[in-house]
Write an enzyme that holds these catalytic residues in place. Structure first.
Site, PDB file in Angstrom:
ATOM      1  CE1 TYR A  18      54.592   3.605  12.932  1.00 22.39           C
ATOM      2  CE2 TYR A  18      52.276   4.554  13.822  1.00 22.39           C
ATOM      3  CZ  TYR A  18      53.137   3.947  13.010  1.00 22.39           C
ATOM      4  OH  TYR A  18      52.085   2.608  12.553  1.00 22.39           O
TER       5      TYR A  18
ATOM      6  CG  ASN B 296      48.567   2.283   6.413  1.00 22.77           C
ATOM      7  OD1 ASN B 296      48.306   2.068   7.925  1.00 22.77           O
ATOM      8  ND2 ASN B 296      49.652   2.049   6.107  1.00 22.77           N
TER       9      ASN B 296
ATOM     10  CG  HIS C 145      52.403  -1.866  11.860  1.00 21.46           C
ATOM     11  ND1 HIS C 145      53.105  -1.105  11.459  1.00 21.46           N
ATOM     12  CD2 HIS C 145      53.289  -1.970  12.689  1.00 21.46           C
ATOM     13  CE1 HIS C 145      54.975  -1.174  11.705  1.00 21.46           C
ATOM     14  NE2 HIS C 145      54.618  -2.361  12.348  1.00 21.46           N
TER      15      HIS C 145
ATOM     16  CD  GLU D  54      57.463  -2.864  14.442  1.00 20.25           C
ATOM     17  OE1 GLU D  54      57.785  -2.227  13.237  1.00 20.25           O
ATOM     18  OE2 GLU D  54      56.287  -3.177  14.051  1.00 20.25           O
TER      19      GLU D  54
HETATM   20  P1  CMP Z   1      53.539   2.420   8.791  1.00 17.70           P
HETATM   21  O1  CMP Z   1      53.274   0.953   7.265  1.00 17.70           O
HETATM   22  O2  CMP Z   1      52.542   1.586   9.876  1.00 17.70           O
HETATM   23  O3  CMP Z   1      53.974   2.837   9.121  1.00 17.70           O
HETATM   24  C1  CMP Z   1      54.288   4.443   9.076  1.00 17.70           C
HETATM   25  C2  CMP Z   1      53.438   4.910   8.753  1.00 17.70           C
HETATM   26  O4  CMP Z   1      52.300   6.129   7.892  1.00 17.70           O
HETATM   27  C3  CMP Z   1      52.585   4.229   7.369  1.00 17.70           C
HETATM   28  O5  CMP Z   1      51.919   2.828   8.029  1.00 17.70           O
HETATM   29  C4  CMP Z   1      51.352   5.879   6.895  1.00 17.70           C
HETATM   30  O6  CMP Z   1      50.573   4.990   8.388  1.00 17.70           O
HETATM   31  C5  CMP Z   1      52.324   6.234   7.463  1.00 17.70           C
HETATM   32  N1  CMP Z   1      52.935   7.381   6.490  1.00 17.70           N
HETATM   33  C6  CMP Z   1      53.362   6.776   5.888  1.00 17.70           C
HETATM   34  N2  CMP Z   1      53.744   7.565   4.629  1.00 17.70           N
HETATM   35  C7  CMP Z   1      53.245   8.553   4.569  1.00 17.70           C
HETATM   36  C8  CMP Z   1      53.570   9.484   3.740  1.00 17.70           C
HETATM   37  N3  CMP Z   1      54.189   9.496   2.390  1.00 17.70           N
HETATM   38  N4  CMP Z   1      52.125  10.259   4.276  1.00 17.70           N
HETATM   39  C9  CMP Z   1      51.543   9.815   4.652  1.00 17.70           C
HETATM   40  N5  CMP Z   1      51.188   8.641   5.629  1.00 17.70           N
HETATM   41  C10 CMP Z   1      52.486   8.356   6.086  1.00 17.70           C
END
Ligand code: CMP
Length: 147
Positions: free
Chosen positions: A50, A116, A119, A130
């Site tokens: 990340y 969420n 990914h 990735e």
């Molecule tokens: P992902 O798409 O895997 O990539 C970045 C991750 O950061 C995202 O999923 C969420 O799990 C997390 N994320 C993205 N935006 C936010 C936010 N505003 N606050 C907290 N977590 C976030």
């Protein structure tokens, strides 16, 4: 033409026993799961994955979340895999997904903007980067996982 993307079932999805249902949806949607691997990320590896978010306010929380348990990493293949996987998983904010995309996987197993559940790579280029981050691929495909 076939394309590949990287999918990850995050710790909450994996420990919440959503894996079988997610895989069923993946296959029904026409993806082939080329490779898969269960891995416990440590802080260093999660931070490397990340890296693009390292300056964000949610970074340390994200690393804590992603290292809270094992994840399932998959190489998913089909036509338009990157876009189709993002369609299937739904919006980043799983709370919103429940309202606007009730059929999406995040609506089923995600919680909020951070937790969420899944990914998905955001472009063809990030997908290949990735995939290379997690899987060592050789011409003979007798690859050994890197981590
Ligand atoms: P992902 O798409 O895997 O990539 C970045 C991750 O950061 C995202 O999923 C969420 O799990 C997390 N994320 C993205 N935006 C936010 C936010 N505003 N606050 C907290 N977590 C976030």
């Amino acid at each position: 033409e076939k394309e590949r993307t990287l999918g990850i079932i995050k710790p909450d999805g994996f420990s919440g026993n959503y894996t079988d249902r997610i895989k069923q949806m993946v296959v029904e949607y026409g993806f082939n799961i080329n490779r898969e691997m269960v891995i416990q990320l440590d802080e260093e590896l999660a931070a490397k994955f990340y890296a693009e978010h390292s300056s964000k306010s949610f970074f340390s929380s994200l690393i804590k979340y992603m290292t809270s348990g094992p994840v399932l990493v998959m190489i998913l293949e089909k036509e338009n895999a990157v876009a189709h996987w993002r369609d299937l998983i739904g919006p980043t904010d799983a709370g919103k997904a429940k309202l606007t995309h009730p059929q999406s996987i995040r609506a089923m197993c995600g919680v909020d903007l951070e937790k969420n559940c899944l990914h998905g790579s955001d472009s063809h280029q990030s997908a290949e980067r990735e995939i290379a981050f997690f899987f060592k691929e050789t011409p003979s495909d007798e690859a050994v996982e890197k981590h």
